[in-house]
Design a protein around this motif. Structure first.
Motif, PDB file in Angstrom:
ATOM      1  N   THR A  87       0.067   5.098   1.069  1.00 41.23           N
ATOM      2  CA  THR A  87      -1.015   5.737   1.800  1.00 41.23           C
ATOM      3  C   THR A  87      -0.765   7.333   1.788  1.00 41.23           C
ATOM      4  O   THR A  87      -1.539   8.213   1.985  1.00 41.23           O
ATOM      5  N   ASP A 139       5.147   8.262   1.491  1.00 39.66           N
ATOM      6  CA  ASP A 139       5.578   6.912   1.721  1.00 39.66           C
ATOM      7  C   ASP A 139       6.163   6.257   0.518  1.00 39.66           C
ATOM      8  O   ASP A 139       5.615   6.014  -0.394  1.00 39.66           O
ATOM      9  N   ASP A 158      -4.673   1.713  -2.822  1.00 44.06           N
ATOM     10  CA  ASP A 158      -5.390   0.369  -2.369  1.00 44.06           C
ATOM     11  C   ASP A 158      -6.498  -0.152  -3.209  1.00 44.06           C
ATOM     12  O   ASP A 158      -6.636  -1.299  -3.523  1.00 44.06           O
ATOM     13  N   ASP A 180       0.652  -1.155  -0.021  1.00 42.68           N
ATOM     14  CA  ASP A 180      -0.053  -0.034   0.085  1.00 42.68           C
ATOM     15  C   ASP A 180       0.889   1.210   0.120  1.00 42.68           C
ATOM     16  O   ASP A 180       1.990   1.205   0.637  1.00 42.68           O
TER      17      ASP A 180
END
Length: 577
Positions: free
Chosen positions: A164, A168, A205, A162
């Motif tokens: 986010t 990140d 996601d 993932d």
């Protein structure tokens, strides 16, 4: 040109909010409403691979052994610790709350069955299935070897996939490899992925992932070839890559032995990332390598000159990666006699290696680049490079340069440039030590300075009183060691006049018959000479009476002779005991 027909033309659809129907089979799909408007997404549907004419392999599994023990099948990682992860999910699971469940299963969760070749379908994989999983991983890992990407069969958790927030920097994508299911039923395809979903920040996601379906693959080629190539193709989409085709075809079909990964990459043994250099390319502006590198990174591990070369030893082969068309890896080695330097690659190689050997002055000794030819849909010859030579017996230093090359002008079908000639290799060295001349010229001792004793003479007495010297002749500059029945008496060097002497301390020699040996060493040549002497113990020899010098002077020669007579009698008496 070969003829390959596809059962379904590829189709790309862009949708805002709710996804538009994808393909004829998707017309019955009911759009699902998500709690928040989903991000824009572009789905690419790729057809099932169809067999082509040519030297194919009919068996479903390759006869080559898998790269790791079968017990480690779901622990494989190509680059542990990399910031980008491509997780190959062969074990199945549940997919819910994303574009796949929304667009292809009416918003309901999708139960993804494990990859399977043999009944029953379960995660209790048999040995054939485990071996094929490893080979698929090996193919995909080779395609992404030039980049900072960890291709893995191990579930490293959502944190590795993932993304986010923009800051990140640890993320990736998941590929579900399964036989069938709702997504397969609705797309009627071999694979499906989202353009640019991997680096996508918002909705990562929701958009993430890709699918590869195996139920109709591996019919005339090994399953690992069909499925592995499909996985790399779909992952390419998630990095942002579109298809390489022509003005009349969505996919470039290639020509033996080459085709692009983002084309119809099933039937050729050499598949590479492309820049659209082939004839009639419809997407020449797409730089595959630059796009993937921008989303993952690259790091060169070896220097590219003799000055920065890595040390190559005969006892330890070295693994390397060519990462760009300008990348050169340099290795320094010392060799003599029969020598071989070999650059070898594993299955599914993308790298067409060239090996160049330089001497210590930087002069090119040899350049090796074998021609590439097709063996079958999986194997090509001529990708490795090996150099063998008989070098001088005196060891010397050389440099081996490894780089990727092309097979010719990429504007000619079947030829390719060095652009996508990237990937893993192993370089090894085999060499002899410095050899000895089988018939060397003997070193002739200096006969003008024979090794001999001058004192004491053979058979004569020697008084061990600390004042007597052992003398002789030998080769100027040579080392002389004198021993008495094996025990060292003294060591010296022959003078420029060819003379040497050793003065043993009193008591060094044992009284009685002794063999004195002089050993000479000069330029590796050893000579010896010996004499047998009668060693006299000075402590047992009576002292001469004191004779006034005036008396001796008065006696003259007669007096001197008399003194010598007395000395001789006393020594003889001592010797007789």
């Amino acid at each position: 040109m070969r003829n390959i027909s596809f059962g379904l033309a590829a189709l790309a659809v862009t949708a805002l909010g709710v996804a538009a129907p994808v393909g004829a089979a998707a017309s019955a799909v009911t759009a699902a409403t998500t709690p928040a408007p989903p991000p824009a997404h572009e789905v690419v549907i790729d057809p099932k691979p169809v067999a082509a004419e040519g030297p194919l392999i009919s068996q479903r599994s390759l006869p080559t052994p898998p790269p790791a023990p079968l017990s480690e099948t779901f622990e494989l990682q190509s680059l542990p610790g990399a910031k980008r992860t491509v997780y190959l999910n062969f074990v199945g699971g549940t997919v819910a709350g994303n574009v796949w469940s929304d667009d292809y299963n009416d918003g309901k969760p999708i139960t993804v069955e494990p990859f399977s070749m043999n009944a029953p379908v379960s995660t209790a994989f048999d040995d054939q299935e485990l071996a094929e999983v490893q080979r698929m991983w090996q193919l995909v890992a080779e395609d992404f070897a030039p980049f900072e990407v960890n291709v893995t069969t191990k579930n490293l958790g959502k944190g590795a996939i993932d993304r986010t927030a923009p800051e990140d920097d640890l993320y990736g994508t998941e590929v579900w490899i399964t036989t069938d299911g709702p997504v397969s039923t609705n797309c009627d395809c071999g694979g499906i992925g989202q353009i640019g979903s991997l680096p996508h920040v918002y909705g990562h996601d929701y958009l993430g992932g890709a699918w590869v379906f195996t139920k109709d693959e591996g019919t005339r080629r090994p399953l690992s070839k069909d499925v592995g190539e499909s996985i790399s193709h779909e992952v390419g989409h998630t990095f942002g890559l579109r298809h390489h085709g022509t003005s009349t075809r969505s996919y470039y079909l290639g020509e033996w032995p080459w085709e692009p990964i983002m084309g119809a990459n099933y039937s050729m043994p050499v598949t590479q990332w492309s820049h659209g250099e082939y004839p009639d390319a419809n997407n020449p502006g797409q730089d595959d390598v630059a796009i993937i590198a921008a989303a993952s990174g690259q790091e060169d591990e070896f220097g590219d000159t003799s000055a920065t070369a890595w040390a190559l030893d005969a006892s330890a082969p070295v693994a390397g990666i060519i990462q760009t068309r300008t990348d050169v890896d340099a290795f320094r080695f010392t060799a003599a006699g029969n020598t071989t330097v070999a650059v070898t690659e594993g299955p599914y190689a993308n790298l067409d290696a060239q090996l160049t050997i330089l001497d210590e002055n930087g002069t090119t000794v040899a350049t090796v680049d074998p021609p590439v030819d097709t063996i079958n849909a999986v194997e090509a010859s001529g990708l490795d490079a090996s150099w063998t030579a008989v070098l001088p017996s005196t060891p010397a230093t050389y440099t081996a340069l490894v780089t990727g090359v092309g097979s010719g002008d990429p504007r000619i079908e079947g030829k390719y440039s060095d652009y996508g000639s990237l990937g893993r290799y192993t370089i090894s060295l085999s060499t002899e030590s410095a050899t000895t001349d089988p018939d060397p010229d003997p070193v002739v001792p200096d006969e003008t300075h024979p090794l001999a004793f001058t004192h004491p003479a053979d058979g004569k007495p020697f008084l061990d009183d600390g004042s007597a010297r052992i003398t002789g002749t030998g080769t100027p500059g040579a080392t002389i060691t004198v021993t008495a029945t094996g025990a060292t008496v003294g060591t010296t060097t022959v003078g420029a006049d060819g003379m040497w002497s050793v003065q043993p301390a009193a008591g060094t020699l044992s009284a009685g018959s002794v063999t004195l040996t002089a050993t000479e060493v000069d330029n590796g040549v050893t000579r010896t000479a010996s004499v047998d002497v009668d060693v006299l113990d000075a402590s047992r020899v009576p002292e001469l009476p004191l004779v006034d010098a005036r008396v001796l002077a008065a006696l003259g020669v007669v007096g001197l002779a008399f003194a010598a007579f007395l000395l001789a009698r006393r020594r003889r008496a001592h010797a007789l005991g």
